[in-house]
Design a protein around this motif. Structure first.
Motif, PDB file in Angstrom:
ATOM      1  N   LEU A 191      45.410 -12.493 -21.783  1.00  0.00           N
ATOM      2  CA  LEU A 191      46.470 -12.413 -21.184  1.00  0.00           C
ATOM      3  C   LEU A 191      47.620 -12.782 -21.494  1.00  0.00           C
ATOM      4  O   LEU A 191      47.470 -14.415 -20.395  1.00  0.00           O
ATOM      5  CB  LEU A 191      46.920 -11.038 -20.206  1.00  0.00           C
ATOM      6  N   ASN A 192      48.701 -13.079 -22.102  1.00  0.00           N
ATOM      7  CA  ASN A 192      49.509 -14.361 -21.921  1.00  0.00           C
ATOM      8  C   ASN A 192      50.938 -13.355 -21.029  1.00  0.00           C
ATOM      9  O   ASN A 192      50.784 -12.124 -21.263  1.00  0.00           O
ATOM     10  CB  ASN A 192      50.563 -14.745 -23.777  1.00  0.00           C
ATOM     11  N   ASN A 193      51.423 -14.732 -20.849  1.00  0.00           N
ATOM     12  CA  ASN A 193      53.060 -13.925 -19.413  1.00  0.00           C
ATOM     13  C   ASN A 193      53.815 -13.435 -20.855  1.00  0.00           C
ATOM     14  O   ASN A 193      53.894 -14.107 -22.327  1.00  0.00           O
ATOM     15  CB  ASN A 193      53.918 -15.460 -19.170  1.00  0.00           C
ATOM     16  N   ARG A 194      54.381 -12.747 -20.559  1.00  0.00           N
ATOM     17  CA  ARG A 194      55.143 -11.205 -21.070  1.00  0.00           C
ATOM     18  C   ARG A 194      56.081 -11.388 -20.188  1.00  0.00           C
ATOM     19  O   ARG A 194      56.340 -11.306 -18.982  1.00  0.00           O
ATOM     20  CB  ARG A 194      54.562 -10.289 -21.028  1.00  0.00           C
ATOM     21  N   SER A 195      57.119 -10.531 -20.265  1.00  0.00           N
ATOM     22  CA  SER A 195      58.777 -10.551 -20.141  1.00  0.00           C
ATOM     23  C   SER A 195      57.953  -9.006 -18.777  1.00  0.00           C
ATOM     24  O   SER A 195      58.705  -9.534 -17.217  1.00  0.00           O
ATOM     25  CB  SER A 195      59.367 -10.434 -20.381  1.00  0.00           C
ATOM     26  N   VAL A 196      57.170  -7.962 -18.958  1.00  0.00           N
ATOM     27  CA  VAL A 196      56.797  -7.611 -17.652  1.00  0.00           C
ATOM     28  C   VAL A 196      56.066  -7.865 -16.451  1.00  0.00           C
ATOM     29  O   VAL A 196      55.615  -8.021 -15.718  1.00  0.00           O
ATOM     30  CB  VAL A 196      56.279  -6.693 -18.361  1.00  0.00           C
ATOM     31  N   ALA A 197      54.718  -9.538 -16.958  1.00  0.00           N
ATOM     32  CA  ALA A 197      54.000  -9.434 -16.179  1.00  0.00           C
ATOM     33  C   ALA A 197      53.723 -11.260 -16.291  1.00  0.00           C
ATOM     34  O   ALA A 197      54.076 -11.366 -17.409  1.00  0.00           O
ATOM     35  CB  ALA A 197      53.400  -9.227 -16.568  1.00  0.00           C
ATOM     36  N   LYS A 198      53.366 -11.616 -15.170  1.00  0.00           N
ATOM     37  CA  LYS A 198      53.751 -13.651 -15.263  1.00  0.00           C
ATOM     38  C   LYS A 198      52.732 -13.641 -14.338  1.00  0.00           C
ATOM     39  O   LYS A 198      52.406 -13.452 -12.937  1.00  0.00           O
ATOM     40  CB  LYS A 198      54.716 -14.193 -14.901  1.00  0.00           C
ATOM     41  N   TRP A 199      51.701 -14.809 -14.749  1.00  0.00           N
ATOM     42  CA  TRP A 199      50.446 -15.152 -13.859  1.00  0.00           C
ATOM     43  C   TRP A 199      51.278 -16.377 -12.277  1.00  0.00           C
ATOM     44  O   TRP A 199      52.306 -16.691 -12.829  1.00  0.00           O
ATOM     45  CB  TRP A 199      50.224 -16.588 -14.036  1.00  0.00           C
ATOM     46  N   ALA A 200      50.999 -15.544 -11.298  1.00  0.00           N
ATOM     47  CA  ALA A 200      51.728 -16.236 -10.020  1.00  0.00           C
ATOM     48  C   ALA A 200      50.556 -17.214  -9.425  1.00  0.00           C
ATOM     49  O   ALA A 200      50.081 -16.313  -8.970  1.00  0.00           O
ATOM     50  CB  ALA A 200      51.611 -15.501  -8.937  1.00  0.00           C
ATOM     51  N   GLY A 201      51.241 -18.396  -9.865  1.00  0.00           N
ATOM     52  CA  GLY A 201      50.147 -19.877 -10.049  1.00  0.00           C
ATOM     53  C   GLY A 201      48.977 -19.576 -10.594  1.00  0.00           C
ATOM     54  O   GLY A 201      49.603 -18.932 -11.767  1.00  0.00           O
ATOM     55  N   THR A 211      27.968 -15.640 -18.007  1.00  0.00           N
ATOM     56  CA  THR A 211      29.489 -14.871 -17.604  1.00  0.00           C
ATOM     57  C   THR A 211      31.004 -15.549 -17.622  1.00  0.00           C
ATOM     58  O   THR A 211      30.776 -17.232 -16.656  1.00  0.00           O
ATOM     59  CB  THR A 211      29.154 -14.083 -15.718  1.00  0.00           C
ATOM     60  N   LEU A 212      31.627 -15.432 -17.907  1.00  0.00           N
ATOM     61  CA  LEU A 212      33.048 -15.412 -17.802  1.00  0.00           C
ATOM     62  C   LEU A 212      34.798 -15.006 -16.893  1.00  0.00           C
ATOM     63  O   LEU A 212      34.568 -13.677 -16.550  1.00  0.00           O
ATOM     64  CB  LEU A 212      33.662 -15.895 -18.693  1.00  0.00           C
ATOM     65  N   HIS A 213      34.272 -15.553 -15.825  1.00  0.00           N
ATOM     66  CA  HIS A 213      34.726 -15.797 -14.611  1.00  0.00           C
ATOM     67  C   HIS A 213      35.969 -15.383 -14.131  1.00  0.00           C
ATOM     68  O   HIS A 213      36.095 -16.693 -14.041  1.00  0.00           O
ATOM     69  CB  HIS A 213      34.468 -15.937 -13.253  1.00  0.00           C
ATOM     70  N   PHE A 214      36.967 -14.906 -14.573  1.00  0.00           N
ATOM     71  CA  PHE A 214      38.448 -16.468 -14.434  1.00  0.00           C
ATOM     72  C   PHE A 214      39.445 -14.886 -13.177  1.00  0.00           C
ATOM     73  O   PHE A 214      39.153 -14.136 -12.366  1.00  0.00           O
ATOM     74  CB  PHE A 214      39.597 -15.203 -15.632  1.00  0.00           C
ATOM     75  N   MET A 215      40.396 -16.053 -12.564  1.00  0.00           N
ATOM     76  CA  MET A 215      40.614 -15.030 -11.166  1.00  0.00           C
ATOM     77  C   MET A 215      42.388 -15.886 -11.137  1.00  0.00           C
ATOM     78  O   MET A 215      42.417 -17.090 -10.928  1.00  0.00           O
ATOM     79  CB  MET A 215      40.448 -16.026  -9.729  1.00  0.00           C
ATOM     80  N   GLY A 216      43.057 -14.965 -10.854  1.00  0.00           N
ATOM     81  CA  GLY A 216      44.615 -15.623 -10.934  1.00  0.00           C
ATOM     82  C   GLY A 216      45.151 -13.980 -10.521  1.00  0.00           C
ATOM     83  O   GLY A 216      45.142 -13.047  -9.954  1.00  0.00           O
ATOM     84  N   LYS A 217      46.391 -14.334  -9.751  1.00  0.00           N
ATOM     85  CA  LYS A 217      47.160 -12.972  -9.715  1.00  0.00           C
ATOM     86  C   LYS A 217      48.234 -13.004 -10.652  1.00  0.00           C
ATOM     87  O   LYS A 217      49.138 -13.951 -10.586  1.00  0.00           O
ATOM     88  CB  LYS A 217      48.298 -13.434  -8.557  1.00  0.00           C
ATOM     89  N   LEU A 218      48.795 -11.104 -10.423  1.00  0.00           N
ATOM     90  CA  LEU A 218      49.554 -11.366 -11.831  1.00  0.00           C
ATOM     91  C   LEU A 218      50.863 -11.164 -10.978  1.00  0.00           C
ATOM     92  O   LEU A 218      50.739  -9.634 -10.465  1.00  0.00           O
ATOM     93  CB  LEU A 218      48.511 -10.373 -13.008  1.00  0.00           C
ATOM     94  N   SER A 219      51.461 -11.597 -11.438  1.00  0.00           N
ATOM     95  CA  SER A 219      53.191 -10.634 -10.507  1.00  0.00           C
ATOM     96  C   SER A 219      53.652 -10.010 -11.224  1.00  0.00           C
ATOM     97  O   SER A 219      53.767 -10.357 -12.878  1.00  0.00           O
ATOM     98  CB  SER A 219      54.286 -11.903 -10.312  1.00  0.00           C
ATOM     99  N   ILE A 220      53.950  -8.419 -11.428  1.00  0.00           N
ATOM    100  CA  ILE A 220      54.311  -7.650 -12.332  1.00  0.00           C
ATOM    101  C   ILE A 220      55.833  -7.090 -10.994  1.00  0.00           C
ATOM    102  O   ILE A 220      55.727  -6.261 -10.238  1.00  0.00           O
ATOM    103  CB  ILE A 220      53.484  -6.046 -12.007  1.00  0.00           C
ATOM    104  N   ALA A 221      56.837  -7.058 -12.085  1.00  0.00           N
ATOM    105  CA  ALA A 221      58.428  -7.205 -11.531  1.00  0.00           C
ATOM    106  C   ALA A 221      58.886  -5.730 -11.204  1.00  0.00           C
ATOM    107  O   ALA A 221      59.119  -5.629 -10.259  1.00  0.00           O
ATOM    108  CB  ALA A 221      59.448  -7.586 -12.563  1.00  0.00           C
ATOM    109  N   GLU A 222      58.085  -4.633 -11.863  1.00  0.00           N
ATOM    110  CA  GLU A 222      58.537  -2.902 -11.766  1.00  0.00           C
ATOM    111  C   GLU A 222      57.095  -2.447 -12.114  1.00  0.00           C
ATOM    112  O   GLU A 222      55.523  -2.468 -12.390  1.00  0.00           O
ATOM    113  CB  GLU A 222      59.496  -3.266 -12.507  1.00  0.00           C
ATOM    114  N   ALA A 223      57.281  -1.598 -10.865  1.00  0.00           N
ATOM    115  CA  ALA A 223      56.343  -0.239 -10.871  1.00  0.00           C
ATOM    116  C   ALA A 223      56.060   0.145 -12.435  1.00  0.00           C
ATOM    117  O   ALA A 223      57.136   0.661 -13.221  1.00  0.00           O
ATOM    118  CB  ALA A 223      55.872   0.844  -9.604  1.00  0.00           C
ATOM    119  N   GLY A 224      54.463   0.870 -13.057  1.00  0.00           N
ATOM    120  CA  GLY A 224      54.698   1.270 -14.429  1.00  0.00           C
ATOM    121  C   GLY A 224      53.593   1.692 -15.116  1.00  0.00           C
ATOM    122  O   GLY A 224      52.632   1.060 -14.350  1.00  0.00           O
ATOM    123  N   ILE A 225      53.512   2.097 -16.053  1.00  0.00           N
ATOM    124  CA  ILE A 225      52.053   1.750 -16.717  1.00  0.00           C
ATOM    125  C   ILE A 225      52.151   0.979 -17.669  1.00  0.00           C
ATOM    126  O   ILE A 225      53.304   0.218 -18.701  1.00  0.00           O
ATOM    127  CB  ILE A 225      51.899   3.797 -17.590  1.00  0.00           C
TER     128      ILE A 225
END
Length: 93
Positions: free
Chosen positions: A1-11, A56-70
């Protein structure tokens, strides 16, 4: 998942690679990772050069989503893969 305008990695986006296939997250707590690092995107390339075929490849991070939606998540991998968000496994159609 690359950063896009709808969601960005927070940290930082951390990952760990474990030898063997883990069918659930609880199996990771008893294992020692063979590699740990930080990356800018979720990608199979993080495992480049890993010798065991079964891992097993385990990723851990926080995804910041600006607005509710699908939102759509895609997994493109030739083996088994699973995606968890907030500890809940997402089922793919």
């Amino acid at each position: 998942l690359n950063n896009r305008s709808v969601a960005k990695w927070a940290g930082p986006l951390n990952y760990a690679i474990y030898e063997g296939e883990m069918l659930n997250k609880s199996g990771l707590s008893t294992k020692t990772p063979i590699k740990k690092d930080t990356t800018s995107a979720i990608s199979f390339e993080s495992a480049y050069g890993i010798k065991p075929r079964n891992f097993t490849l385990h990723f851990m991070g926080k995804l910041s989503i600006a607005e509710a939606g699908i939102y759509q998540f895609d997994l493109d991998y030739g083996g088994r893969s699973r995606l968890f968000v907030d500890g809940k496994e997402l089922r793919f159609l």
